[in-house]
Design a protein around this motif. Structure first.
Motif, short mmCIF file in Angstrom:
data_model
loop_
_atom_site.label_atom_id
_atom_site.label_comp_id
_atom_site.label_asym_id
_atom_site.label_seq_id
_atom_site.Cartn_x
_atom_site.Cartn_y
_atom_site.Cartn_z
N ARG A 39 0.85 -1.21 0.00
CA ARG A 39 0.00 0.00 0.00
C ARG A 39 0.88 1.25 0.00
NH1 ARG A 39 -4.87 -0.26 4.16
NH2 ARG A 39 -5.67 1.35 2.76
N TYR A 40 1.93 1.23 0.81
CA TYR A 40 2.83 2.39 0.81
C TYR A 40 3.55 2.52 -0.54
CZ TYR A 40 2.08 3.35 5.74
OH TYR A 40 1.52 3.69 6.94
N ARG A 41 3.93 1.38 -1.11
CA ARG A 41 4.64 1.44 -2.41
C ARG A 41 3.74 2.01 -3.50
NH1 ARG A 41 8.30 -4.02 -2.13
NH2 ARG A 41 9.96 -3.08 -0.89
N ALA A 42 2.45 1.68 -3.42
CA ALA A 42 1.50 2.20 -4.42
C ALA A 42 1.43 3.73 -4.29
CB ALA A 42 0.13 1.57 -4.23
N GLU A 43 1.42 4.22 -3.05
CA GLU A 43 1.42 5.69 -2.84
C GLU A 43 2.70 6.30 -3.38
OE1 GLU A 43 -0.97 7.92 -1.27
OE2 GLU A 43 -2.07 6.17 -1.97
N ALA A 44 3.81 5.61 -3.11
CA ALA A 44 5.12 6.13 -3.56
C ALA A 44 5.13 6.21 -5.09
CB ALA A 44 6.24 5.23 -3.06
N ALA A 45 4.52 5.23 -5.75
CA ALA A 45 4.51 5.20 -7.21
C ALA A 45 3.79 6.42 -7.78
CB ALA A 45 3.85 3.90 -7.71
N ARG A 46 2.80 6.94 -7.03
CA ARG A 46 2.06 8.13 -7.51
C ARG A 46 2.95 9.37 -7.54
NH1 ARG A 46 -3.79 7.62 -5.80
NH2 ARG A 46 -3.54 9.61 -4.76
N LEU A 47 4.05 9.33 -6.78
CA LEU A 47 4.96 10.49 -6.76
C LEU A 47 6.16 10.30 -7.69
CD1 LEU A 47 4.98 11.09 -2.90
CD2 LEU A 47 3.76 12.42 -4.63
N ASP A 48 6.07 9.23 -8.49
CA ASP A 48 7.22 8.88 -9.35
C ASP A 48 7.67 10.05 -10.20
OD1 ASP A 48 9.09 7.10 -10.22
OD2 ASP A 48 7.91 6.54 -11.99
N GLY A 49 8.96 10.23 -10.26
CA GLY A 49 9.51 11.34 -11.06
C GLY A 49 9.71 12.60 -10.23
N LYS A 50 9.01 12.66 -9.08
CA LYS A 50 9.17 13.83 -8.19
C LYS A 50 9.90 13.43 -6.91
CE LYS A 50 4.74 15.49 -9.85
NZ LYS A 50 3.35 15.14 -9.62
N VAL A 51 9.46 12.30 -6.35
CA VAL A 51 10.13 11.78 -5.15
C VAL A 51 10.59 10.36 -5.47
CG1 VAL A 51 9.91 11.26 -2.70
CG2 VAL A 51 8.56 13.12 -3.70
N PHE A 52 11.87 10.09 -5.20
CA PHE A 52 12.42 8.76 -5.44
C PHE A 52 12.71 8.12 -4.08
CE2 PHE A 52 13.25 11.25 -9.15
CZ PHE A 52 13.05 10.38 -10.21
N PHE A 53 12.13 6.96 -3.83
CA PHE A 53 12.34 6.26 -2.57
C PHE A 53 13.43 5.21 -2.76
CE2 PHE A 53 8.18 8.01 -2.37
CZ PHE A 53 7.96 8.32 -1.03
N ALA A 54 14.36 5.11 -1.82
CA ALA A 54 15.41 4.09 -1.94
C ALA A 54 16.02 3.85 -0.57
CB ALA A 54 16.47 4.54 -2.93
N GLY A 55 16.81 2.79 -0.49
CA GLY A 55 17.56 2.50 0.73
C GLY A 55 16.85 1.50 1.62
N ARG A 56 17.52 1.17 2.70
CA ARG A 56 17.03 0.15 3.61
C ARG A 56 15.65 0.53 4.17
NH1 ARG A 56 19.89 -3.22 8.54
NH2 ARG A 56 20.88 -4.53 7.02
N LEU A 57 15.48 1.81 4.45
CA LEU A 57 14.22 2.26 5.05
C LEU A 57 13.22 2.72 3.99
CD1 LEU A 57 15.84 4.25 8.00
CD2 LEU A 57 14.82 1.96 8.10
#
Ligand SMILES: Cc1cc2nc3c(=O)[nH]c(=O)nc-3n(C[C@H](O)[C@H](O)[C@H](O)COP(=O)(O)OP(=O)(O)OC[C@H]3O[C@@H](n4cnc5c(N)ncnc54)[C@H](O)[C@@H]3O)c2cc1C
Length: 395
Positions: free
Chosen positions: A330-348
């Motif tokens: 569910r969090y990843r789906a939200e993150a995908a909506r910000l694609d190109g503006k916010v990039f999520f990465a790393g252990r956390l």
């Protein structure tokens, strides 16, 4: 301050690699922030009485990736180091990961030979066998061995470390310390194993030493989104925190480190000693081994696993399991909506149990495959005014 092209949240391996790549390859400006008082994330080390100390537990660099090794070698020279771990099993110190030498140390000679032979016959010399796979064996000798190793080496350690039974964790976690069908006593078998010659913090300092990079420590993202004008964001903090825990918190495991100096005579025989069954701590590390300096007084770090409590301690380990994967999606789906503006990465940010080399590999690949492409396109007016993120955080 002018508007930075990028705001990077977190100055650990993921954030530092991406800052360096963006500044060097794209010639774009980057502000790197970290809420801790230093760079390096969990790999941070510092000098104490002339000895390097790993502030957040022992960090041993190991990788099979030539790409990662070559990249990091631009920022450090290395000192070869093979980490050794002994486990206290039935009152004896035996090699961990459990291997043929551990069997020979624990059982009478004829029985030990039989068990070694059975392992080699079943899997082949040099193989790595996850404990949960060994437990599915039907041969009497291997069944006995599997139950012995499970009970004496894995079960207690896992319960302490994760607060969960091995079966309830993702196999990606339980397979990390397999049984080795070999007599290789090294903790890791990777092609490259070494420590940065001047320590990790020196490596990070060199990586971030670029005219297009500004580093601000002691700054939380929640404040930076309004105080640091920025374009795009790389976020390496906890993904659930970014979205204000909108779907509930993801589970993490934390640790408490107890550090003490000992008299010279009491130093450890190996870098780390594991205590799977006794005591409420999991392991003790003697920093001298990691520094390659056995002449100074032992500096011992004892690790006490504990539940993660928001605001009270650090979320060191994501806990991947079947029950958390739906929430994570569910969090990843939200993150995908910000694609190109916010990039999520790393252990956390990815909520994945990465080693340092995996965090670097993920950052290098994110840069090559996504960031370098997106960065070529211009941002919306909202984004340029730093208004991408507050909407997500304000929920
Ligand atoms: C006890 C322990 C031992 C380990 N041993 C090894 C080892 O021997 N070998 C190995 O390869 N790996 C080891 N690791 C794993 C290694 O630490 C990670 O792979 C690495 O730290 C991942 O880097 P990262 O940048 O993704 O995350 P981190 O290093 O966690 O960096 C993320 C940073 O983001 C910052 N941050 C988070 N939220 C915010 C916010 N809202 N605002 C500002 N800043 C924020 C944090 O303060 C942190 O500094 C170990 C980990 C632990 C916990």
């Amino acid at each position: 301050m002018g508007c930075a092209d990028w705001l990077i949240v977190g100055a650990g391996f993921t954030g530092a690699v991406l800052a360096e790549r963006i500044a060097t390859e794209l010639d774009q400006s980057v502000v790197v922030i970290d809420r801790r008082a230093h760079v390096g994330g969990n790999a941070y080390d510092r000098l104490e009485d002339g000895q390097l100390v790993h502030q957040y537990g022992p960090h041993i660099f190991h990788t099979n990736s030539e790409h990662v090794w070559t990249y990091l070698s631009r920022f450090t020279e290395w000192r070869p180091y093979f980490h050794h771990v002994l486990g206290m099993v039935d009152g004896r110190l035996v090699p961990v990961p459990f291997n043929l030498n551990s069997i020979l140390a624990l059982f009478p000679p004829r029985m030990a030979d039989r068990l070694c032979e059975a392992l080699v016959q079943a899997y082949g010399f040099g193989q790595r066998v996850p404990i949960l796979k060994l437990r599915t064996q039907e041969s009497r000798d291997l069944c006995f061995l599997a139950e012995y190793v499970y009970a004496r080496v894995f079960e207690g350690y896992t319960l302490k470390q994760w607060g969960m039974r091995p079966e309830d964790l993702s196999p990606s976690v339980t397979a990390r310390v397999p049984i080795l069908v070999s007599r290789d006593d090294r903790y890791f078998q990777d092609r490259y194993q070494a420590m940065p010659r001047d320590g990790y913090t020196a490596l990070f300092t060199r990586m971030l030493d670029h005219p297009r990079i500004t580093v601000e420590t002691g700054v939380d993202f929640r404040d930076a989104i309004t105080t640091v004008p920025h374009g795009r964001v790389v976020y390496t903090g906890p993904i659930d925190e970014f979205f204000g825990y909108a779907f509930g918190p993801l589970p993490y495991r934390s640790l408490r480190f107890d550090r003490r100096r000992e008299e010279r005579a009491s130093g450890q025989l190996a870098g780390t000693i594991n205590y799977p069954n006794e005591f409420d701590f999991t392991r003790i590390t003697d920093q001298r081994h990691l520094n390659g300096n056995l002449d100074c007084a032992p500096l011992l770090t004892t690790e006490y696993p504990e539940p993660y409590v928001l605001g009270a301690n650090e979320p060191y380990y994501p806990i991947p399991s079947k029950t958390t994967s739906a929430l994570l999606e569910r969090y990843r789906a939200e993150a995908a909506r910000l694609d190109g503006k916010v990039f999520f990465a790393g252990r956390l940010g990815d909520y994945a149990y990465y080693n340092m080399d995996q965090a670097c590999a993920r950052a290098l690949s994110l840069f090559d495959k996504r960031i370098a492409l997106f960065a070529a396109s211009s941002l919306s007016a909202d984004a340029q005014a730093g208004r991408i993120v507050p909407a997500a955080l304000s929920r």
